[in-house]
Scaffold this active site. Structure first.
Site, mmCIF file in Angstrom:
data_model
loop_
_atom_site.group_PDB
_atom_site.id
_atom_site.type_symbol
_atom_site.label_atom_id
_atom_site.label_comp_id
_atom_site.label_asym_id
_atom_site.label_seq_id
_atom_site.Cartn_x
_atom_site.Cartn_y
_atom_site.Cartn_z
ATOM 1 N N THR A 2 0.836 -1.295 0.001
ATOM 2 C CA THR A 2 -0.221 -0.207 0.216
ATOM 3 C C THR A 2 0.790 1.267 0.076
ATOM 4 O O THR A 2 2.185 1.146 0.543
ATOM 5 C CB THR A 2 -1.060 0.158 1.288
ATOM 6 O OG1 THR A 2 -1.598 -1.058 1.461
ATOM 7 C CG2 THR A 2 -2.154 1.124 1.422
ATOM 8 N N ARG A 55 -12.252 -8.788 -3.374
ATOM 9 C CA ARG A 55 -12.031 -8.576 -2.263
ATOM 10 C C ARG A 55 -11.415 -7.146 -2.112
ATOM 11 O O ARG A 55 -10.712 -6.720 -3.228
ATOM 12 C CB ARG A 55 -10.715 -9.469 -1.600
ATOM 13 C CG ARG A 55 -10.495 -9.295 -0.146
ATOM 14 C CD ARG A 55 -9.020 -8.353 -0.304
ATOM 15 N NE ARG A 55 -8.627 -8.128 1.082
ATOM 16 C CZ ARG A 55 -7.517 -7.386 1.359
ATOM 17 N NH1 ARG A 55 -6.764 -6.747 0.180
ATOM 18 N NH2 ARG A 55 -7.055 -7.384 2.636
ATOM 19 N N VAL A 56 -11.974 -6.303 -1.021
ATOM 20 C CA VAL A 56 -11.461 -5.042 -0.945
ATOM 21 C C VAL A 56 -11.013 -4.940 0.590
ATOM 22 O O VAL A 56 -11.409 -5.469 1.548
ATOM 23 C CB VAL A 56 -12.772 -4.136 -1.018
ATOM 24 C CG1 VAL A 56 -11.978 -2.582 -0.590
ATOM 25 C CG2 VAL A 56 -13.268 -3.836 -2.467
ATOM 26 N N GLY A 57 -9.708 -4.614 0.565
ATOM 27 C CA GLY A 57 -9.046 -4.114 1.853
ATOM 28 C C GLY A 57 -9.356 -2.881 2.436
ATOM 29 O O GLY A 57 -10.503 -2.254 2.240
ATOM 30 N N ASP A 58 -8.531 -2.445 3.449
ATOM 31 C CA ASP A 58 -8.795 -1.044 4.392
ATOM 32 C C ASP A 58 -8.678 0.091 3.792
ATOM 33 O O ASP A 58 -9.206 1.283 4.020
ATOM 34 C CB ASP A 58 -8.149 -1.406 5.702
ATOM 35 C CG ASP A 58 -6.782 -1.304 5.365
ATOM 36 O OD1 ASP A 58 -5.952 -2.035 4.531
ATOM 37 O OD2 ASP A 58 -5.770 -0.122 5.851
ATOM 38 N N GLY A 87 -1.219 -2.727 6.057
ATOM 39 C CA GLY A 87 -1.278 -3.748 6.918
ATOM 40 C C GLY A 87 -2.178 -4.929 6.642
ATOM 41 O O GLY A 87 -2.884 -4.608 5.385
#
Length: 405
Positions: free
Chosen positions: A271, A299-302, A322
Protein backbone atom coordinates in the site's frame (compact mmCIF):
# COMPACT_ATOMS: atom_id res chain seq x y z
CA UNK A 1 -19.54 2.89 42.07
CA UNK A 2 -17.85 6.19 41.38
CA UNK A 3 -18.74 7.87 38.10
CA UNK A 4 -16.12 8.11 35.36
CA UNK A 5 -15.51 11.33 33.50
CA UNK A 6 -13.71 12.15 30.29
CA UNK A 7 -10.73 14.53 30.57
CA UNK A 8 -12.77 17.29 28.95
CA UNK A 9 -15.73 16.78 31.31
CA UNK A 10 -13.32 16.74 34.25
CA UNK A 11 -11.89 20.11 33.21
CA UNK A 12 -15.38 21.53 32.83
CA UNK A 13 -16.33 20.40 36.35
CA UNK A 14 -13.16 21.96 37.76
CA UNK A 15 -13.91 25.22 35.98
CA UNK A 16 -17.46 25.18 37.35
CA UNK A 17 -16.24 24.48 40.88
CA UNK A 18 -13.80 27.38 40.64
CA UNK A 19 -16.63 29.72 39.76
CA UNK A 20 -18.77 28.52 42.67
CA UNK A 21 -15.94 28.90 45.18
CA UNK A 22 -14.77 32.31 43.93
CA UNK A 23 -15.89 35.51 45.73
CA UNK A 24 -18.81 37.14 44.00
CA UNK A 25 -16.81 40.25 43.15
CA UNK A 26 -14.22 38.18 41.28
CA UNK A 27 -16.64 36.05 39.29
CA UNK A 28 -16.02 37.80 36.00
CA UNK A 29 -12.24 37.55 36.12
CA UNK A 30 -12.35 33.96 37.40
CA UNK A 31 -14.71 32.98 34.62
CA UNK A 32 -12.42 34.52 32.02
CA UNK A 33 -9.40 32.70 33.48
CA UNK A 34 -11.22 29.37 33.51
CA UNK A 35 -12.25 29.90 29.89
CA UNK A 36 -8.62 30.60 28.96
CA UNK A 37 -7.42 27.47 30.76
CA UNK A 38 -10.07 25.32 29.15
CA UNK A 39 -9.30 26.70 25.71
CA UNK A 40 -5.61 25.98 26.20
CA UNK A 41 -6.33 22.33 27.02
CA UNK A 42 -8.94 21.61 24.36
CA UNK A 43 -7.74 19.51 21.42
CA UNK A 44 -10.14 21.34 19.13
CA UNK A 45 -8.80 24.79 20.01
CA UNK A 46 -6.49 26.59 17.59
CA UNK A 47 -2.82 25.76 18.25
CA UNK A 48 -1.04 28.32 20.41
CA UNK A 49 2.10 28.14 18.32
CA UNK A 50 2.56 28.09 14.58
CA UNK A 51 2.26 24.46 13.40
CA UNK A 52 5.24 22.75 11.83
CA UNK A 53 3.96 21.93 8.36
CA UNK A 54 5.23 18.88 6.56
CA UNK A 55 4.48 15.56 4.90
CA UNK A 56 4.75 11.88 5.88
CA UNK A 57 4.54 8.96 3.44
CA UNK A 58 4.61 5.17 3.49
CA UNK A 59 5.09 2.46 0.89
CA UNK A 60 3.88 -0.60 2.78
CA UNK A 61 4.75 -2.53 5.94
CA UNK A 62 5.53 -6.14 6.78
CA UNK A 63 8.37 -8.58 7.24
CA UNK A 64 10.79 -6.72 5.00
CA UNK A 65 14.13 -8.50 5.29
CA UNK A 66 17.55 -7.20 4.38
CA UNK A 67 18.36 -10.62 2.92
CA UNK A 68 15.61 -10.37 0.30
CA UNK A 69 16.07 -6.69 -0.49
CA UNK A 70 19.11 -6.24 -2.71
CA UNK A 71 21.16 -3.05 -2.42
CA UNK A 72 20.07 -2.08 -5.94
CA UNK A 73 16.40 -2.58 -5.13
CA UNK A 74 16.71 -0.73 -1.84
CA UNK A 75 18.37 2.20 -3.61
CA UNK A 76 15.62 2.62 -6.22
CA UNK A 77 12.87 2.34 -3.60
CA UNK A 78 14.55 4.92 -1.38
CA UNK A 79 14.89 7.17 -4.41
CA UNK A 80 11.18 6.83 -5.20
CA UNK A 81 10.22 7.64 -1.62
CA UNK A 82 12.50 10.68 -1.68
CA UNK A 83 10.97 11.85 -4.96
CA UNK A 84 7.48 11.52 -3.47
CA UNK A 85 8.48 13.56 -0.42
CA UNK A 86 9.96 16.28 -2.59
CA UNK A 87 6.84 16.41 -4.77
CA UNK A 88 4.64 16.97 -1.76
CA UNK A 89 7.02 19.46 -0.19
CA UNK A 90 7.09 21.54 -3.38
CA UNK A 91 3.34 22.03 -2.98
CA UNK A 92 3.47 22.90 0.70
CA UNK A 93 6.45 25.26 0.39
CA UNK A 94 4.46 27.43 -2.01
CA UNK A 95 1.59 27.66 0.45
CA UNK A 96 -0.40 24.91 -1.27
CA UNK A 97 -3.11 22.82 0.32
CA UNK A 98 -2.40 19.63 2.25
CA UNK A 99 -4.72 17.71 -0.11
CA UNK A 100 -2.65 18.82 -3.11
CA UNK A 101 0.54 17.70 -1.37
CA UNK A 102 -0.92 14.30 -0.48
CA UNK A 103 -2.07 13.54 -4.01
CA UNK A 104 1.19 14.81 -5.53
CA UNK A 105 3.23 12.47 -3.31
CA UNK A 106 1.00 9.47 -3.90
CA UNK A 107 1.03 9.94 -7.68
CA UNK A 108 4.81 9.50 -7.64
CA UNK A 109 4.46 6.18 -5.80
CA UNK A 110 1.57 5.05 -8.02
CA UNK A 111 3.76 5.70 -11.08
CA UNK A 112 6.58 3.54 -9.70
CA UNK A 113 6.62 -0.18 -10.57
CA UNK A 114 8.17 -0.95 -7.19
CA UNK A 115 5.15 -0.24 -4.98
CA UNK A 116 1.83 -2.08 -4.97
CA UNK A 117 -0.32 0.76 -6.25
CA UNK A 118 -0.99 2.09 -9.74
CA UNK A 119 1.73 0.92 -12.14
CA UNK A 120 3.13 -1.59 -9.64
CA UNK A 121 -0.21 -3.16 -8.68
CA UNK A 122 -0.32 -6.91 -8.14
CA UNK A 123 -2.57 -9.29 -10.10
CA UNK A 124 -5.69 -10.89 -8.69
CA UNK A 125 -6.62 -14.56 -9.14
CA UNK A 126 -7.92 -13.94 -12.65
CA UNK A 127 -4.78 -12.12 -13.79
CA UNK A 128 -6.36 -8.67 -13.54
CA UNK A 129 -5.18 -5.57 -11.66
CA UNK A 130 -7.78 -4.18 -9.24
CA UNK A 131 -7.01 -0.79 -7.71
CA UNK A 132 -8.37 0.96 -4.63
CA UNK A 133 -7.74 4.46 -3.22
CA UNK A 134 -9.16 7.05 -0.83
CA UNK A 135 -8.60 10.64 0.26
CA UNK A 136 -9.97 12.72 3.13
CA UNK A 137 -9.79 16.44 3.85
CA UNK A 138 -9.44 17.11 7.57
CA UNK A 139 -10.78 20.65 7.45
CA UNK A 140 -14.08 19.81 5.75
CA UNK A 141 -14.41 16.06 6.58
CA UNK A 142 -15.06 15.55 2.88
CA UNK A 143 -13.87 12.19 1.57
CA UNK A 144 -13.71 10.20 -1.64
CA UNK A 145 -12.85 6.59 -2.44
CA UNK A 146 -12.77 4.10 -5.30
CA UNK A 147 -12.42 0.33 -5.29
CA UNK A 148 -11.97 -2.39 -7.88
CA UNK A 149 -11.03 -0.16 -10.81
CA UNK A 150 -8.99 -1.57 -13.69
CA UNK A 151 -8.15 1.26 -16.08
CA UNK A 152 -7.27 4.25 -13.89
CA UNK A 153 -3.60 5.24 -14.06
CA UNK A 154 -3.71 7.21 -10.80
CA UNK A 155 -6.58 5.99 -8.60
CA UNK A 156 -5.80 8.65 -6.00
CA UNK A 157 -6.91 11.30 -8.51
CA UNK A 158 -10.19 9.52 -9.14
CA UNK A 159 -10.81 9.25 -5.39
CA UNK A 160 -10.36 13.00 -5.19
CA UNK A 161 -12.78 13.54 -8.06
CA UNK A 162 -15.37 11.46 -6.19
CA UNK A 163 -14.87 13.76 -3.19
CA UNK A 164 -14.95 17.03 -5.09
CA UNK A 165 -17.26 16.37 -8.04
CA UNK A 166 -19.93 14.03 -6.69
CA UNK A 167 -22.29 13.85 -3.70
CA UNK A 168 -20.92 10.39 -2.84
CA UNK A 169 -18.00 9.05 -0.83
CA UNK A 170 -17.25 5.72 -2.56
CA UNK A 171 -17.63 4.35 -6.07
CA UNK A 172 -16.61 0.89 -7.28
CA UNK A 173 -15.74 -0.97 -10.45
CA UNK A 174 -17.35 -0.09 -13.76
CA UNK A 175 -19.44 2.66 -12.17
CA UNK A 176 -16.35 4.41 -10.86
CA UNK A 177 -14.74 4.22 -14.30
CA UNK A 178 -17.88 5.55 -15.97
CA UNK A 179 -17.76 8.47 -13.55
CA UNK A 180 -14.08 9.00 -14.42
CA UNK A 181 -14.95 9.23 -18.13
CA UNK A 182 -17.76 11.68 -17.38
CA UNK A 183 -15.20 13.91 -15.66
CA UNK A 184 -12.77 13.78 -18.56
CA UNK A 185 -10.31 11.39 -16.93
CA UNK A 186 -8.79 9.08 -19.56
CA UNK A 187 -8.84 5.32 -19.08
CA UNK A 188 -5.65 3.38 -19.76
CA UNK A 189 -5.29 -0.03 -21.34
CA UNK A 190 -4.84 -2.89 -18.88
CA UNK A 191 -1.43 -3.47 -20.48
CA UNK A 192 -0.18 -0.35 -18.70
CA UNK A 193 -0.19 -2.17 -15.35
CA UNK A 194 1.66 -5.27 -16.55
CA UNK A 195 5.05 -5.88 -14.97
CA UNK A 196 6.93 -9.15 -15.29
CA UNK A 197 7.72 -9.21 -11.60
CA UNK A 198 4.07 -8.97 -10.54
CA UNK A 199 3.02 -11.53 -13.16
CA UNK A 200 5.60 -14.02 -11.91
CA UNK A 201 4.35 -13.36 -8.39
CA UNK A 202 0.88 -14.48 -9.43
CA UNK A 203 2.28 -17.58 -11.15
CA UNK A 204 4.03 -18.60 -7.95
CA UNK A 205 0.89 -18.04 -5.92
CA UNK A 206 -1.22 -20.09 -8.33
CA UNK A 207 1.36 -22.87 -8.36
CA UNK A 208 1.37 -23.04 -4.58
CA UNK A 209 -2.42 -22.97 -4.56
CA UNK A 210 -2.57 -25.93 -6.92
CA UNK A 211 -0.01 -27.78 -4.82
CA UNK A 212 -2.19 -27.29 -1.76
CA UNK A 213 -5.30 -28.35 -3.62
CA UNK A 214 -7.47 -25.56 -2.24
CA UNK A 215 -7.92 -21.81 -2.56
CA UNK A 216 -6.75 -19.74 0.41
CA UNK A 217 -9.29 -19.05 3.14
CA UNK A 218 -9.62 -15.48 4.32
CA UNK A 219 -8.53 -14.81 7.89
CA UNK A 220 -11.33 -15.86 10.21
CA UNK A 221 -13.37 -17.53 7.43
CA UNK A 222 -14.15 -21.27 7.09
CA UNK A 223 -11.37 -23.27 5.43
CA UNK A 224 -11.93 -24.89 2.03
CA UNK A 225 -9.01 -27.30 2.45
CA UNK A 226 -9.56 -30.47 0.47
CA UNK A 227 -11.90 -29.00 -2.11
CA UNK A 228 -10.84 -28.70 -5.74
CA UNK A 229 -10.20 -25.03 -6.51
CA UNK A 230 -11.91 -23.53 -9.56
CA UNK A 231 -9.69 -22.97 -12.58
CA UNK A 232 -8.67 -19.32 -12.96
CA UNK A 233 -10.17 -17.40 -15.84
CA UNK A 234 -7.85 -16.78 -18.78
CA UNK A 235 -6.37 -13.31 -18.20
CA UNK A 236 -6.12 -10.75 -20.95
CA UNK A 237 -2.46 -9.83 -21.06
CA UNK A 238 -0.30 -7.76 -23.41
CA UNK A 239 1.52 -10.83 -24.66
CA UNK A 240 1.55 -14.57 -24.11
CA UNK A 241 2.46 -14.89 -20.43
CA UNK A 242 5.46 -16.99 -19.51
CA UNK A 243 4.94 -20.54 -18.33
CA UNK A 244 4.41 -20.91 -14.58
CA UNK A 245 7.65 -21.24 -12.66
CA UNK A 246 8.36 -23.55 -9.77
CA UNK A 247 7.58 -21.91 -6.43
CA UNK A 248 10.36 -21.24 -3.94
CA UNK A 249 10.55 -23.15 -0.71
CA UNK A 250 7.49 -22.39 1.42
CA UNK A 251 7.89 -19.50 3.82
CA UNK A 252 6.72 -19.70 7.44
CA UNK A 253 3.59 -17.94 6.24
CA UNK A 254 3.01 -19.09 2.66
CA UNK A 255 2.63 -16.69 -0.24
CA UNK A 256 -1.10 -17.35 -0.11
CA UNK A 257 -1.29 -15.55 3.19
CA UNK A 258 -2.49 -11.97 2.76
CA UNK A 259 0.49 -9.71 2.43
CA UNK A 260 3.20 -12.19 1.44
CA UNK A 261 5.10 -11.14 -1.65
CA UNK A 262 5.51 -14.27 -3.81
CA UNK A 263 8.45 -12.64 -5.63
CA UNK A 264 10.74 -11.78 -2.73
CA UNK A 265 9.27 -14.01 -0.04
CA UNK A 266 8.77 -10.99 2.20
CA UNK A 267 5.55 -10.77 4.16
CA UNK A 268 4.68 -7.29 2.91
CA UNK A 269 1.42 -5.39 2.81
CA UNK A 270 1.59 -3.39 -0.40
CA UNK A 271 0.00 0.00 0.00
CA UNK A 272 1.16 3.59 -0.40
CA UNK A 273 -0.08 6.57 1.53
CA UNK A 274 0.56 10.13 2.62
CA UNK A 275 -0.58 12.59 5.27
CA UNK A 276 0.20 16.30 5.25
CA UNK A 277 -0.19 19.47 7.28
CA UNK A 278 -0.13 22.71 5.30
CA UNK A 279 0.87 26.24 6.32
CA UNK A 280 -2.74 27.07 7.17
CA UNK A 281 -2.82 24.25 9.72
CA UNK A 282 -5.08 21.96 7.68
CA UNK A 283 -4.60 18.19 7.48
CA UNK A 284 -5.29 15.66 4.74
CA UNK A 285 -4.74 11.93 4.19
CA UNK A 286 -4.67 9.58 1.22
CA UNK A 287 -4.02 5.89 0.55
CA UNK A 288 -3.73 3.80 -2.64
CA UNK A 289 -3.22 0.07 -3.22
CA UNK A 290 -3.35 -2.80 -5.67
CA UNK A 291 -4.59 -5.17 -2.98
CA UNK A 292 -3.35 -8.73 -2.55
CA UNK A 293 -1.67 -11.04 -5.05
CA UNK A 294 -4.15 -13.76 -6.07
CA UNK A 295 -7.08 -12.14 -4.28
CA UNK A 296 -10.54 -13.44 -5.22
CA UNK A 297 -14.16 -12.47 -5.44
CA UNK A 298 -13.69 -8.70 -5.53
CA UNK A 299 -11.99 -8.55 -2.16
CA UNK A 300 -11.48 -4.99 -0.91
CA UNK A 301 -9.12 -4.12 1.94
CA UNK A 302 -8.90 -1.18 4.29
CA UNK A 303 -7.19 1.38 2.04
CA UNK A 304 -10.39 2.85 0.51
CA UNK A 305 -12.44 2.45 3.69
CA UNK A 306 -12.77 5.81 5.44
CA UNK A 307 -11.94 5.34 9.12
CA UNK A 308 -10.10 2.06 8.59
CA UNK A 309 -7.16 2.73 6.26
CA UNK A 310 -7.66 6.45 5.63
CA UNK A 311 -8.92 9.22 7.89
CA UNK A 312 -8.45 12.93 8.58
CA UNK A 313 -10.16 15.53 10.72
CA UNK A 314 -9.11 18.92 12.09
CA UNK A 315 -6.87 17.31 14.74
CA UNK A 316 -5.36 14.24 13.17
CA UNK A 317 -4.65 12.52 9.82
CA UNK A 318 -3.80 8.82 9.32
CA UNK A 319 -2.93 6.50 6.44
CA UNK A 320 -2.54 2.79 7.19
CA UNK A 321 -0.82 -0.24 5.72
CA UNK A 322 -1.28 -3.79 6.90
CA UNK A 323 -3.61 -6.77 6.99
CA UNK A 324 -6.69 -4.92 5.83
CA UNK A 325 -9.30 -7.14 7.43
CA UNK A 326 -7.98 -6.25 10.89
CA UNK A 327 -7.73 -2.56 10.09
CA UNK A 328 -11.35 -2.60 8.97
CA UNK A 329 -12.62 -4.51 12.00
CA UNK A 330 -10.82 -2.25 14.43
CA UNK A 331 -11.35 1.02 12.47
CA UNK A 332 -7.67 1.71 13.06
CA UNK A 333 -7.31 5.14 11.44
CA UNK A 334 -10.35 6.62 13.17
CA UNK A 335 -9.52 4.91 16.47
CA UNK A 336 -6.20 6.75 16.61
CA UNK A 337 -7.81 10.11 15.93
CA UNK A 338 -10.65 9.36 18.36
CA UNK A 339 -8.13 8.78 21.14
CA UNK A 340 -6.55 12.14 20.33
CA UNK A 341 -9.98 13.77 20.39
CA UNK A 342 -11.72 12.11 23.33
CA UNK A 343 -8.82 11.06 25.57
CA UNK A 344 -6.62 14.05 24.82
CA UNK A 345 -3.74 11.68 24.10
CA UNK A 346 -0.67 12.97 22.27
CA UNK A 347 -0.70 11.63 18.72
CA UNK A 348 2.36 9.35 19.12
CA UNK A 349 0.86 7.78 22.23
CA UNK A 350 -2.49 7.17 20.56
CA UNK A 351 -0.92 5.68 17.43
CA UNK A 352 1.50 3.49 19.35
CA UNK A 353 -1.26 2.11 21.56
CA UNK A 354 -3.48 1.13 18.65
CA UNK A 355 -0.67 -0.46 16.61
CA UNK A 356 1.28 -2.13 19.40
CA UNK A 357 -1.56 -3.03 21.78
CA UNK A 358 -4.96 -3.18 20.09
CA UNK A 359 -3.75 -4.69 16.81
CA UNK A 360 -1.17 -7.01 18.35
CA UNK A 361 -3.75 -8.48 20.74
CA UNK A 362 -6.09 -9.03 17.81
CA UNK A 363 -3.37 -10.69 15.71
CA UNK A 364 -3.17 -7.88 13.18
CA UNK A 365 0.04 -6.78 11.51
CA UNK A 366 0.96 -3.48 9.90
CA UNK A 367 1.55 0.18 10.63
CA UNK A 368 0.39 3.74 10.11
CA UNK A 369 1.70 7.19 9.38
CA UNK A 370 0.01 10.07 11.19
CA UNK A 371 0.27 13.83 11.81
CA UNK A 372 -1.54 16.18 14.13
CA UNK A 373 -2.20 19.86 13.57
CA UNK A 374 0.84 20.94 15.58
CA UNK A 375 3.02 18.98 13.14
CA UNK A 376 3.79 16.07 15.45
CA UNK A 377 4.48 12.87 13.52
CA UNK A 378 3.93 9.18 14.33
CA UNK A 379 5.04 6.21 12.22
CA UNK A 380 4.53 3.09 14.38
CA UNK A 381 4.48 -0.42 12.93
CA UNK A 382 4.47 -3.86 14.57
CA UNK A 383 6.38 -5.66 11.82
CA UNK A 384 10.09 -5.72 11.01
CA UNK A 385 9.86 -2.97 8.42
CA UNK A 386 7.82 -0.24 6.77
CA UNK A 387 8.81 1.90 3.82
CA UNK A 388 8.37 5.42 5.19
CA UNK A 389 9.60 8.98 5.03
CA UNK A 390 9.15 12.50 6.38
CA UNK A 391 9.91 15.99 5.11
CA UNK A 392 9.41 19.22 7.04
CA UNK A 393 9.74 22.93 6.46
CA UNK A 394 13.50 22.73 5.91
CA UNK A 395 12.99 20.50 2.85
CA UNK A 396 15.31 17.74 4.05
CA UNK A 397 13.80 14.31 3.24
CA UNK A 398 14.28 11.44 5.67
CA UNK A 399 13.59 7.88 4.47
CA UNK A 400 13.68 4.60 6.39
CA UNK A 401 12.71 0.97 5.77
CA UNK A 402 13.74 -1.36 8.57
CA UNK A 403 12.89 -1.50 12.26
CA UNK A 404 16.56 -1.14 13.09
CA UNK A 405 18.89 1.24 11.18
Amino acid sequence: MSPSFSPRMHRSLLAGAALLLAPMGCATSSQAGAARDDAALRTDAPPRVKPRWGLVIHGGAGVISRENLTPEREAVMRAALTEALQAGHAVLAKGGRSMDAVTAAIRVLEDSPYFNAGKGAVFNHDGVNELDAAVMDGKTRMAGAVAGVHHIQNPIDLARLVMEKSPHVMMVGDGAEAFAKSQGMPLVDAKYFYTEERWQGLQRALEQERAKGAPPAEQGQPSTQGQTPPQPAQPVMPAQPPAPVQPPSPQPGSSLTPGVDPVTGDHKFGTVGAVALDQEGNLAAGTSTGGMTNKRFGRVGDAPIIGAGTYADERCAVSATGHGEFFIRYTVARDICARVEYQDLPLPEAANFVIHDVLVKAGGEGGVIAMDRQGHVAMPFNSSGMYRGYIGEDGTPTVAIFQQP
